[in-house]
Structure formats: structure tokens, C-alpha cells
Motif scaffolding. Structure first.
Motif, PDB file in Angstrom:
ATOM      1  N   PHE A  62       0.830  -1.205   0.000  1.00  0.00           N
ATOM      2  CA  PHE A  62       0.000   0.000   0.000  1.00  0.00           C
ATOM      3  C   PHE A  62       0.865   1.257   0.000  1.00  0.00           C
ATOM      4  O   PHE A  62       0.631   2.181  -0.786  1.00  0.00           O
ATOM      5  CB  PHE A  62      -0.939  -0.028   1.219  1.00  0.00           C
ATOM      6  CG  PHE A  62      -1.759   1.210   1.413  1.00  0.00           C
ATOM      7  CD1 PHE A  62      -2.646   1.643   0.444  1.00  0.00           C
ATOM      8  CD2 PHE A  62      -1.660   1.955   2.577  1.00  0.00           C
ATOM      9  CE1 PHE A  62      -3.421   2.782   0.627  1.00  0.00           C
ATOM     10  CE2 PHE A  62      -2.416   3.086   2.771  1.00  0.00           C
ATOM     11  CZ  PHE A  62      -3.299   3.505   1.795  1.00  0.00           C
ATOM     12  N   SER A  63       1.885   1.299   0.853  1.00  0.00           N
ATOM     13  CA  SER A  63       2.730   2.501   0.920  1.00  0.00           C
ATOM     14  C   SER A  63       3.557   2.654  -0.357  1.00  0.00           C
ATOM     15  O   SER A  63       3.761   3.775  -0.831  1.00  0.00           O
ATOM     16  CB  SER A  63       3.629   2.466   2.152  1.00  0.00           C
ATOM     17  OG  SER A  63       4.485   1.365   2.097  1.00  0.00           O
ATOM     18  N   LYS A  64       4.006   1.535  -0.943  1.00  0.00           N
ATOM     19  CA  LYS A  64       4.748   1.601  -2.200  1.00  0.00           C
ATOM     20  C   LYS A  64       3.846   2.115  -3.324  1.00  0.00           C
ATOM     21  O   LYS A  64       4.260   2.939  -4.141  1.00  0.00           O
ATOM     22  CB  LYS A  64       5.295   0.221  -2.546  1.00  0.00           C
ATOM     23  CG  LYS A  64       6.167   0.206  -3.777  1.00  0.00           C
ATOM     24  CD  LYS A  64       6.728  -1.174  -4.010  1.00  0.00           C
ATOM     25  CE  LYS A  64       7.540  -1.185  -5.299  1.00  0.00           C
ATOM     26  NZ  LYS A  64       7.961  -2.532  -5.685  1.00  0.00           N
ATOM     27  N   ALA A  65       2.592   1.642  -3.333  1.00  0.00           N
ATOM     28  CA  ALA A  65       1.631   2.100  -4.340  1.00  0.00           C
ATOM     29  C   ALA A  65       1.371   3.597  -4.186  1.00  0.00           C
ATOM     30  O   ALA A  65       1.353   4.331  -5.178  1.00  0.00           O
ATOM     31  CB  ALA A  65       0.323   1.317  -4.209  1.00  0.00           C
ATOM     32  N   LEU A  66       1.185   4.065  -2.952  1.00  0.00           N
ATOM     33  CA  LEU A  66       0.942   5.492  -2.729  1.00  0.00           C
ATOM     34  C   LEU A  66       2.140   6.323  -3.170  1.00  0.00           C
ATOM     35  O   LEU A  66       1.966   7.396  -3.759  1.00  0.00           O
ATOM     36  CB  LEU A  66       0.638   5.772  -1.252  1.00  0.00           C
ATOM     37  CG  LEU A  66      -0.796   5.561  -0.800  1.00  0.00           C
ATOM     38  CD1 LEU A  66      -0.980   6.071   0.621  1.00  0.00           C
ATOM     39  CD2 LEU A  66      -1.794   6.247  -1.700  1.00  0.00           C
ATOM     40  N   ASP A  67       3.362   5.846  -2.875  1.00  0.00           N
ATOM     41  CA  ASP A  67       4.551   6.579  -3.303  1.00  0.00           C
ATOM     42  C   ASP A  67       4.621   6.682  -4.820  1.00  0.00           C
ATOM     43  O   ASP A  67       5.067   7.697  -5.363  1.00  0.00           O
ATOM     44  CB  ASP A  67       5.819   5.906  -2.765  1.00  0.00           C
ATOM     45  CG  ASP A  67       5.983   6.109  -1.268  1.00  0.00           C
ATOM     46  OD1 ASP A  67       5.353   7.032  -0.712  1.00  0.00           O
ATOM     47  OD2 ASP A  67       6.731   5.318  -0.650  1.00  0.00           O
ATOM     48  N   ASP A 129      -1.337  -3.114  -9.098  1.00  0.00           N
ATOM     49  CA  ASP A 129      -0.876  -2.446 -10.316  1.00  0.00           C
ATOM     50  C   ASP A 129      -0.072  -1.195  -9.992  1.00  0.00           C
ATOM     51  O   ASP A 129       0.973  -0.941 -10.589  1.00  0.00           O
ATOM     52  CB  ASP A 129      -2.061  -2.081 -11.218  1.00  0.00           C
ATOM     53  CG  ASP A 129      -2.634  -3.287 -11.939  1.00  0.00           C
ATOM     54  OD1 ASP A 129      -2.009  -4.364 -11.884  1.00  0.00           O
ATOM     55  OD2 ASP A 129      -3.708  -3.150 -12.555  1.00  0.00           O
ATOM     56  N   ALA A 130      -0.557  -0.395  -9.046  1.00  0.00           N
ATOM     57  CA  ALA A 130       0.133   0.849  -8.690  1.00  0.00           C
ATOM     58  C   ALA A 130       1.488   0.554  -8.053  1.00  0.00           C
ATOM     59  O   ALA A 130       2.467   1.275  -8.295  1.00  0.00           O
ATOM     60  CB  ALA A 130      -0.729   1.674  -7.744  1.00  0.00           C
ATOM     61  N   ALA A 131       1.569  -0.486  -7.250  1.00  0.00           N
ATOM     62  CA  ALA A 131       2.844  -0.847  -6.632  1.00  0.00           C
ATOM     63  C   ALA A 131       3.858  -1.303  -7.682  1.00  0.00           C
ATOM     64  O   ALA A 131       5.061  -1.104  -7.519  1.00  0.00           O
ATOM     65  CB  ALA A 131       2.638  -1.938  -5.584  1.00  0.00           C
ATOM     66  N   ASN A 132       3.356  -1.885  -8.777  1.00  0.00           N
ATOM     67  CA  ASN A 132       4.233  -2.325  -9.863  1.00  0.00           C
ATOM     68  C   ASN A 132       4.517  -1.222 -10.871  1.00  0.00           C
ATOM     69  O   ASN A 132       5.203  -1.452 -11.864  1.00  0.00           O
ATOM     70  CB  ASN A 132       3.620  -3.531 -10.591  1.00  0.00           C
ATOM     71  CG  ASN A 132       3.575  -4.753  -9.707  1.00  0.00           C
ATOM     72  OD1 ASN A 132       4.382  -4.894  -8.799  1.00  0.00           O
ATOM     73  ND2 ASN A 132       2.620  -5.625  -9.955  1.00  0.00           N
ATOM     74  N   GLY A 133       3.935  -0.024 -10.654  1.00  0.00           N
ATOM     75  CA  GLY A 133       4.187   1.104 -11.549  1.00  0.00           C
ATOM     76  C   GLY A 133       3.355   1.089 -12.812  1.00  0.00           C
ATOM     77  O   GLY A 133       3.751   1.635 -13.838  1.00  0.00           O
ATOM     78  N   GLU A 134       2.186   0.463 -12.750  1.00  0.00           N
ATOM     79  CA  GLU A 134       1.290   0.441 -13.910  1.00  0.00           C
ATOM     80  C   GLU A 134      -0.135   0.652 -13.420  1.00  0.00           C
ATOM     81  O   GLU A 134      -0.367   0.854 -12.237  1.00  0.00           O
ATOM     82  CB  GLU A 134       1.431  -0.876 -14.676  1.00  0.00           C
ATOM     83  CG  GLU A 134       1.334  -2.104 -13.805  1.00  0.00           C
ATOM     84  CD  GLU A 134       1.851  -3.361 -14.477  1.00  0.00           C
ATOM     85  OE1 GLU A 134       1.249  -4.423 -14.234  1.00  0.00           O
ATOM     86  OE2 GLU A 134       2.836  -3.285 -15.215  1.00  0.00           O
ATOM     87  N   GLY A 135      -1.095   0.642 -14.329  1.00  0.00           N
ATOM     88  CA  GLY A 135      -2.494   0.796 -13.934  1.00  0.00           C
ATOM     89  C   GLY A 135      -3.013   2.205 -14.191  1.00  0.00           C
ATOM     90  O   GLY A 135      -2.283   3.109 -14.611  1.00  0.00           O
TER      91      GLY A 135
END
Length: 159
Positions: A62-67, A129-135
């Protein structure tokens, strides 16, 4: 901008399960019609799906996705000589988190019902997806920053 004094920020209590303020903000943003307990179940369900799929701590994801979602620049309209210009400005800290969480919930809700059946599944997919840098949320951030970059010629109107 208020005429009398500055706005006092409300203190948000951390959520009961993960003791995290950002998770509490996510729950509050995703809530419909004041039904917080239902939204908490959906958010925690999304975290459970993330834990099962990735075998990793959902708070870390979650924090990685938000970043990855947080924008660094945005545009604000400013009237100069009868014309409104889009002025690029840096995004301040609290607003970065607010925009990231807002975009995350919006894009999770937009996901098709044919593919995902519950909001938990949609939110989990969007977070992964957001944590992986896509989406879709990453695309939204890139669009906002691209517009700011395109209007860099008007940066001298910022004062």
C-alpha cells in the motif's frame, strides 16, 4: 483560502487493525453513505487478497503504491490580464497523499464489474498495479505531470 486565520487540520485516528493513519484515510475516502464498518471490511478484504496473492505485507504494498501515485507537480488556474493560465506548481505533502488516495479509490471503482465482483477485488488489483508502476492511477499521475510540464512556459506567473 479563508479570510480569518488558517484552517486547523483534523487529527485522524489510526485504523484499528493496522494502526496506520493512511489506511484510515483510505477507509474514509472509500466510504459510502457513512457506512464505515462495511468499507473497513472491503479495505481489509483487499489487503487480505494482496497478502494471499503476493505473500508480502499489504501495508508495504500500500505505501509503495501510494509513493508511486503521488504527483510532484500540478497546474492551478490563475487569471492574468483577462486570460486564465494554467500555472504549474509543486504539490505540497498533505495534498500529495489526498490526491493519491482519491485517485486510487476513483480508479478502483471504475474497474469493470464483469472482471471483478467486489470492491475489495478492484481495490486489491489497483493497489497491486500501482505498486508495480502500472495501472490507471499511474496513468492519471503521468497525465497531471505531463500537463504541468506542457505549461512550464507560464511558470513565471507563479508568485
Amino acid at each position: 483560502m479563508p479570510r480569518r486565520g488558517s484552517v486547523k487540520l483534523r487529527k485522524i485516528n489510526p485504523d484499528p487493525v493496522y494502526k496506520n493513519r493512511l489506511v484510515a484515510r483510505l477507509v474514509n475516502r472509500a466510504m459510502h453513505n457513512g457506512k464505515k464498518s462495511i468499507t473497513q471490511k472491503e479495505v481489509y478484504g483487499a489487503f487480505k487478497i494482496i497478502k494471499e496473492k503476493l505473500k508480502d505485507d499489504p501495508i508495504k504494498i500500500f505505501s509503495k503504491a501510494l509513493d508511486n501515485i503521488k504527483p510532484s507537480m500540478e497546474v492551478r488556474p490563475r487569471r492574468v490580464g483577462g486570460a486564465a493560465y494554467q500555472i504549474p506548481i509543486p504539490v505540497r505533502g498533505g495534498r500529495k497523499e489526498s490526491l493519491a488516495i482519491r485517485w486510487l479509490v476513483q480508479e478502483a471503482r471504475k474497474r469493470p464489474n464483469s472482471e471483478y465482483h467486489t470492491f475489495s477485488e478492484k481495490l486489491a488489483a489497483e493497489l497491486i498495479d500501482a505498486a508495480n508502476g502500472e495501472g490507471l492511477t499511474i496513468k492519471k499521475r503521468q497525465d497531471v505531470e505531463r500537463i504541468a510540464e506542457a505549461n512550464r512556459a507560464f511558470a513565471h506567473f507563479r508568485w
